[in-house]
Write an enzyme that holds these catalytic residues in place. Structure first.
Site, PDB file in Angstrom:
ATOM      1  N   ILE A 152       0.857  -1.180   0.000  1.00  0.00           N
ATOM      2  CA  ILE A 152       0.000   0.000   0.000  1.00  0.00           C
ATOM      3  C   ILE A 152       0.889   1.224   0.000  1.00  0.00           C
ATOM      4  O   ILE A 152       1.681   1.434   0.924  1.00  0.00           O
ATOM      5  CB  ILE A 152      -0.937   0.022   1.226  1.00  0.00           C
ATOM      6  CG1 ILE A 152      -1.854  -1.203   1.204  1.00  0.00           C
ATOM      7  CG2 ILE A 152      -1.762   1.299   1.249  1.00  0.00           C
ATOM      8  CD1 ILE A 152      -2.779  -1.296   2.398  1.00  0.00           C
ATOM      9  N   LYS A 173       0.358  -0.242  -9.904  1.00  0.00           N
ATOM     10  CA  LYS A 173      -0.126   0.775  -8.982  1.00  0.00           C
ATOM     11  C   LYS A 173      -1.328   1.464  -9.605  1.00  0.00           C
ATOM     12  O   LYS A 173      -1.243   2.000 -10.710  1.00  0.00           O
ATOM     13  CB  LYS A 173       0.969   1.792  -8.660  1.00  0.00           C
ATOM     14  CG  LYS A 173       0.577   2.758  -7.551  1.00  0.00           C
ATOM     15  CD  LYS A 173       1.755   3.543  -7.029  1.00  0.00           C
ATOM     16  CE  LYS A 173       1.375   4.367  -5.805  1.00  0.00           C
ATOM     17  NZ  LYS A 173       2.524   5.119  -5.252  1.00  0.00           N
ATOM     18  N   ASP A 266       9.519  11.777   0.974  1.00  0.00           N
ATOM     19  CA  ASP A 266       9.036  10.628   1.739  1.00  0.00           C
ATOM     20  C   ASP A 266      10.068   9.500   1.727  1.00  0.00           C
ATOM     21  O   ASP A 266       9.725   8.336   1.531  1.00  0.00           O
ATOM     22  CB  ASP A 266       7.703  10.131   1.175  1.00  0.00           C
ATOM     23  CG  ASP A 266       6.951   9.245   2.165  1.00  0.00           C
ATOM     24  OD1 ASP A 266       7.223   9.353   3.381  1.00  0.00           O
ATOM     25  OD2 ASP A 266       6.100   8.450   1.731  1.00  0.00           O
TER      26      ASP A 266
END
Length: 521
Positions: A152, A173, A266
């Site tokens: 995820i 994805k 990230d």
């Protein structure tokens, strides 16, 4: 981390979905088959495709029949695959979406998100333009979609798919089409040619159940993500040599992004994917859900991050630049070298006020039990990455030139050396030679971090025979750091009312105090 899901759906939108429940159409109006159909009997596949019934027919059949139909399951799967996940830590995922919109599952692609204040100050953007090669035909013509969920990501689920010609496994994805999704695909496409970035095979633009989606087929890496690998072997700290190799490869990818003025925003162990588990493993950077390419000399301001890896300027909702990635690399290095993060939450939430304060002031340390075997050079590299002032941090080019990454031998006497005199203890116990004065510092430490080793007063230096100085220092360090945190965040120190605290010790002492009359002189 906690994720919020919104189960309620607008009645008008629900009716719209019911009308498209069994069929979807492309731009030409021709019917499409939903690739997320997993029927157990392939012989019935053709029979499952039929003309969309009218609203009167839907009412006649009833809601129960619709919910039990195979297409309802398929629709639920594709919508779940494009569900936006939101971290419940008062952090918005991007400046293009309002916080309210982020906390809801968007069941209709045509639903426009609420306009944020930042968007209102900017001129309206035109219709989304495709800036990357994109197939318009159905993905099922080239790939077989599996129900297997690989992982995820920040903006959607990653599923397994197989190329029909070769049978090779890839990762798919699924992104609900939006400006943010197109930016993610575009930035990933711009950088996917790098050897340490997850490569893209195909991109499709398909519509399922009136929901426009972007489907990105990327390479499947057998080794999984680095965090899973690290935890599977018991979170045993990696050697400096192995960490240096990981940082060398991921640093090459980050340097490639930064040279193109792209901030990943990230970087974490979960987003570092591995080709295998052996010594020849190739590490690749993935998940561009937070990536952004601002204009030159323009700072970013949307608080996109994962709390454990978030730098102070992002948590403080300040303007920031690509140096936020360098802080995240420092946190990743710290975790790999000792097995736990430098900043943590003590209340079981993703980002507690105490953790926020520790990050803002860079309160962390290198406990001797785990860090005695790590060189001073490497510790100083982490110090230079975890600096609260972004302009003082190492740049990616400076990090790539450090001995840890290049593999060069450490220069003796270049960094801090400390030693404590303990009678009866050899050099291996103290981590250095024996000196009469007890404490020697050859060079000043980084000013904005907690001192690695504190001087030990003579009154407590020899508490008992055989005590090890590093452990003693570690205890004093922990107490001192806890006191600093209490002084720093006084709102987190809760003082209970003694009469309502239900403390057994207090009650016993109070009973004794009340039973013995006080004598005044």
């Amino acid at each position: 981390m906690m994720f919020e899901y919104e189960e309620d759906e607008d009645p008008m939108e629900q009716q719209k979905h019911e009308e498209f429940k069994h069929h979807s159409t492309d731009h030409s109006g021709s019917p499409q088959e939903n690739p997320f159909r997993f029927s157990y009997d392939t012989g019935k596949r053709a029979a499952s495709m039929f003309v969309t019934p009218s609203s009167e027919d839907l009412i006649a059949y009833g809601t129960k029949h619709l919910l039990d139909s195979p297409t309802a399951v398929q629709r639920s799967l594709v919508l779940n695959a494009t569900t936006s996940l939101n971290i419940d830590c008062d952090l918005s995922s991007d400046d293009d979406l309002s916080p309210t919109t982020q906390r809801k599952i968007c069941f209709c692609a045509s639903q426009n998100p609420a306009e944020t204040q930042e968007q209102g100050l900017r001129p309206a953007k035109s219709t989304l333009a495709i800036s990357f090669p994109c197939h318009q035909h159905q993905i099922t013509e080239d790939y077989t979609i599996s129900a297997e969920i690989i992982g995820i990501g920040e903006s959607g689920k990653v599923m397994a798919c197989y190329q029909k010609v070769t049978g090779e496994k890839f990762a798919l994805k699924v992104l609900r089409d939006s400006q943010k999704a197109r930016r993610e695909v575009e930035l990933h496409w711009l950088t996917n040619a790098h050897e340490n970035v997850v490569s893209i095979l195909d991109i499709y633009e398909n519509t399922f159940d009136n929901v426009k989606c972007l489907l990105m087929v990327v390479e499947f890496l057998e080794g999984g993500d680095l965090l899973s690998q690290f935890e599977s072997q018991g979170s045993i700290p990696y050697t400096e040599k192995k960490v240096g190799e990981i940082i060398r490869q991921i640093g090459n990818a980050v340097m490639y992004l930064h040279d193109m003025n792209i901030a990943h925003r990230d970087i974490k162990l979960e987003n570092i994917l591995c080709s295998g588990t052996g010594d020849n493993c190739v590490y690749k950077l993935g998940d561009y859900g937070f990536a952004k390419r601002p204009e030159r000399n323009v700072l970013m301001e949307s608080p996109c991050c994962t709390p454990f890896y978030a730098p102070p300027e992002v948590l403080g909702r300040e303007r920031y630049d690509k140096s936020c990635d360098m802080w995240s690399l420092g946190v990743a290095m710290y975790i790999l070298l000792c097995g736990y993060p430098p900043f943590y939450s003590m209340k079981g939430v993703a980002l507690s006020p105490g953790m926020r304060s520790r990050i803002a002031n860079a309160y962390y340390a290198f406990p001797h039990e785990e860090w005695d075997c790590v060189s001073k050079d490497t510790k100083d590299d982490i110090r230079c990455l975890l600096r609260t002032n972004p302009s003082d941090r190492l740049t990616i080019h400076e990090l790539m030139a450090t001995p840890l990454v290049t593999g060069e031998p450490i220069v003796p006497g270049k960094h801090i050396t400390t030693a404590i005199a303990i009678p009866g203890a050899d050099e291996s116990e103290c981590g250095g030679g024996v000196f009469d004065d007890g404490f020697i510092v050859e060079e000043e430490e980084t000013p904005d971090t907690v001192a690695e080793i504190l001087p030990v007063p003579k009154s407590v230096r020899f508490l008992r025979d055989g005590v090890k100085a590093p452990r003693l220092h570690s205890i004093q360090e922990e107490v001192g750091r806890a006191m600093e945190i209490m002084r720093m965040g006084t709102d987190q120190v809760y003082i209970k009312n003694p009469t309502a605290s239900c403390n057994n010790l207090f009650e016993r002492r109070r009973a004794v105090h009340l039973s013995i009359p006080r004598v005044y002189c």
